[in-house]
Design a protein around this motif. Structure first.
Motif, short mmCIF file in Angstrom:
data_model
loop_
_atom_site.label_atom_id
_atom_site.label_comp_id
_atom_site.label_asym_id
_atom_site.label_seq_id
_atom_site.Cartn_x
_atom_site.Cartn_y
_atom_site.Cartn_z
N THR A 171 0.83 -1.20 0.00
CA THR A 171 0.00 0.00 0.00
C THR A 171 0.87 1.25 0.00
O THR A 171 0.60 2.21 -0.73
CB THR A 171 -0.93 0.01 1.22
OG1 THR A 171 -1.82 -1.10 1.14
CG2 THR A 171 -1.75 1.30 1.27
N ALA B 217 2.37 1.75 -3.46
CA ALA B 217 1.40 2.30 -4.39
C ALA B 217 1.13 3.77 -4.09
O ALA B 217 1.08 4.61 -4.99
CB ALA B 217 0.10 1.50 -4.33
N GLU C 281 -7.63 2.10 -12.67
CA GLU C 281 -7.13 1.15 -11.69
C GLU C 281 -6.40 -0.02 -12.34
O GLU C 281 -5.38 -0.48 -11.85
CB GLU C 281 -8.30 0.62 -10.84
CG GLU C 281 -7.85 -0.27 -9.69
CD GLU C 281 -9.02 -0.74 -8.85
OE1 GLU C 281 -9.61 -1.78 -9.20
OE2 GLU C 281 -9.35 -0.06 -7.86
N LYS C 282 -6.90 -0.48 -13.47
CA LYS C 282 -6.30 -1.62 -14.16
C LYS C 282 -4.87 -1.28 -14.59
O LYS C 282 -3.94 -2.09 -14.45
CB LYS C 282 -7.13 -2.02 -15.37
CG LYS C 282 -6.60 -3.25 -16.10
CD LYS C 282 -7.47 -3.59 -17.31
CE LYS C 282 -8.86 -4.02 -16.88
NZ LYS C 282 -9.67 -4.49 -18.04
N VAL D 297 -2.55 -1.12 -11.50
CA VAL D 297 -2.25 -2.47 -11.02
C VAL D 297 -1.18 -3.11 -11.90
O VAL D 297 -0.22 -3.71 -11.42
CB VAL D 297 -3.53 -3.34 -11.00
CG1 VAL D 297 -3.18 -4.81 -10.81
CG2 VAL D 297 -4.46 -2.88 -9.88
N GLN D 298 -1.32 -2.96 -13.21
CA GLN D 298 -0.35 -3.53 -14.14
C GLN D 298 1.01 -2.85 -14.02
O GLN D 298 2.05 -3.51 -14.06
CB GLN D 298 -0.89 -3.41 -15.57
CG GLN D 298 -2.10 -4.30 -15.85
CD GLN D 298 -2.69 -4.05 -17.22
OE1 GLN D 298 -2.37 -3.06 -17.89
NE2 GLN D 298 -3.57 -4.94 -17.67
N ILE E 79 1.08 -5.24 -8.66
CA ILE E 79 0.49 -5.67 -7.40
C ILE E 79 -1.02 -5.85 -7.59
O ILE E 79 -1.56 -5.56 -8.66
CB ILE E 79 0.76 -4.63 -6.28
CG1 ILE E 79 0.20 -3.25 -6.68
CG2 ILE E 79 2.25 -4.54 -5.98
CD1 ILE E 79 0.38 -2.19 -5.61
N SER E 80 -1.70 -6.31 -6.55
CA SER E 80 -3.13 -6.55 -6.64
C SER E 80 -3.93 -5.26 -6.51
O SER E 80 -3.38 -4.18 -6.20
CB SER E 80 -3.57 -7.53 -5.55
OG SER E 80 -3.42 -6.94 -4.28
N ARG E 81 -5.21 -5.35 -6.70
CA ARG E 81 -6.08 -4.18 -6.63
C ARG E 81 -6.20 -3.61 -5.22
O ARG E 81 -6.36 -2.40 -5.05
CB ARG E 81 -7.48 -4.53 -7.15
CG ARG E 81 -7.53 -4.82 -8.65
CD ARG E 81 -8.94 -5.20 -9.08
NE ARG E 81 -8.98 -5.50 -10.50
CZ ARG E 81 -9.21 -4.60 -11.45
NH1 ARG E 81 -9.43 -3.34 -11.11
NH2 ARG E 81 -9.24 -4.95 -12.73
N THR E 82 -6.14 -4.49 -4.20
CA THR E 82 -6.40 -4.02 -2.82
C THR E 82 -5.44 -2.93 -2.37
O THR E 82 -5.90 -1.87 -1.92
CB THR E 82 -6.36 -5.21 -1.84
OG1 THR E 82 -7.38 -6.13 -2.19
CG2 THR E 82 -6.58 -4.72 -0.42
N VAL F 42 -3.69 -0.91 -4.18
CA VAL F 42 -3.91 0.26 -5.03
C VAL F 42 -5.14 1.03 -4.55
O VAL F 42 -5.12 2.27 -4.47
CB VAL F 42 -4.08 -0.16 -6.51
CG1 VAL F 42 -4.58 1.01 -7.35
CG2 VAL F 42 -2.76 -0.69 -7.07
N ARG F 43 -6.19 0.32 -4.21
CA ARG F 43 -7.40 0.99 -3.72
C ARG F 43 -7.15 1.67 -2.37
O ARG F 43 -7.64 2.77 -2.11
CB ARG F 43 -8.54 -0.02 -3.60
CG ARG F 43 -9.09 -0.45 -4.95
CD ARG F 43 -10.14 -1.53 -4.84
NE ARG F 43 -10.65 -1.90 -6.16
CZ ARG F 43 -11.47 -2.91 -6.38
NH1 ARG F 43 -11.90 -3.67 -5.36
NH2 ARG F 43 -11.88 -3.18 -7.61
#
Length: 227
Positions: A16, A19, A43-44, A47-48, A52-55, A57-58
């Motif tokens: 986190t 990001a 968001e996509k 992430v790319q 890392i995963s979406r979590t 990033v969010r």
């Protein structure tokens, strides 16, 4: 046009944090072709880019929303916040007062070693065109001004400057797109250091405020060009 990630952080405390730092740094150092244009975060793509995963990033995005760098527009997405000309002017006015006072207070605290250090910050740009090293000069500029604030040894002033620091970074970076501004900025920095060396607190405050006021002139030019 979607917002593009331009940088990454190599030593994160967590995914986190990685990001958060990467997105924030990109926000602060992006040259928006139109300073009044909204830039949507995809968001996509984030992430790319970060791998890392979406979590995380969010979670990072939510932190930046809370800090006022991003905003949510219902049914449209998350966008980089654009500052209005009046908001930027207000930040510059406050900065002029804070950093001018910091210069006055710092003068009596600066040692010979401090003067040498400040000169070393700008040594790489003395015999070359700073416009060719814009990002490096931007970082040097940050170090110089933050050093003066810290040398004021005034806790409340340091706290106020810290609260504005990231917003000021964005403003500094945008004015650095004018090559003549970089040249005049370098000259002004050296004169400020000369004044510190002479121990003239009043003149140091005056020169710092003039230095910041000139950047406001370039911002006004930017506003005019943006229409």
């Amino acid at each position: 046009m979607p917002f593009q990630l331009k940088t990454s952080v190599t030593v994160p405390n967590s995914l986190t944090d990685m990001a958060y730092e990467a997105i924030k740094e990109s926000i602060l150092t992006t040259n928006f072709d139109n300073i009044s244009e909204d830039r949507r975060l995809d968001e996509k793509i984030l992430v790319q880019s970060l791998g890392i995963s979406r979590t995380p990033v969010r979670e990072a995005t939510n932190r930046l929303i809370a800090e006022g760098f991003l905003k949510v527009i219902p049914r449209k997405g998350v966008f980089v916040v654009k500052k209005s000309p009046s908001e930027i002017t207000e930040i510059q006015l406050i900065r002029s007062v804070i950093e001018g006072l910091a210069g006055r207070l710092a003068t009596k605290n600066l040692t010979r070693k401090d003067i040498v250090y400040m000169r070393s910050i700008f040594a790489p740009f003395q015999n070359s065109d700073p416009s060719g090293q814009r990002r490096e000069y931007h970082q040097a500029n940050i170090r110089f001004h933050e050093f003066i604030v810290q040398k004021s040894q005034c806790g409340k002033l340091i706290e106020m400057a810290s609260n504005l620091a990231d917003h000021i970074r964005m403003i500094r970076f945008r004015t650095s797109f004018y090559p003549d501004r970089l040249a005049s900025s370098l000259d002004q920095h050296m004169k400020i250091i000369d004044t510190f060396e002479k121990g003239d607190a009043e003149l140091a405050e005056t020169l710092l405020r003039k230095h910041i006021d000139e950047s406001m002139e370039y911002l006004q030019k930017m506003f005019s060009e943006a229409g």
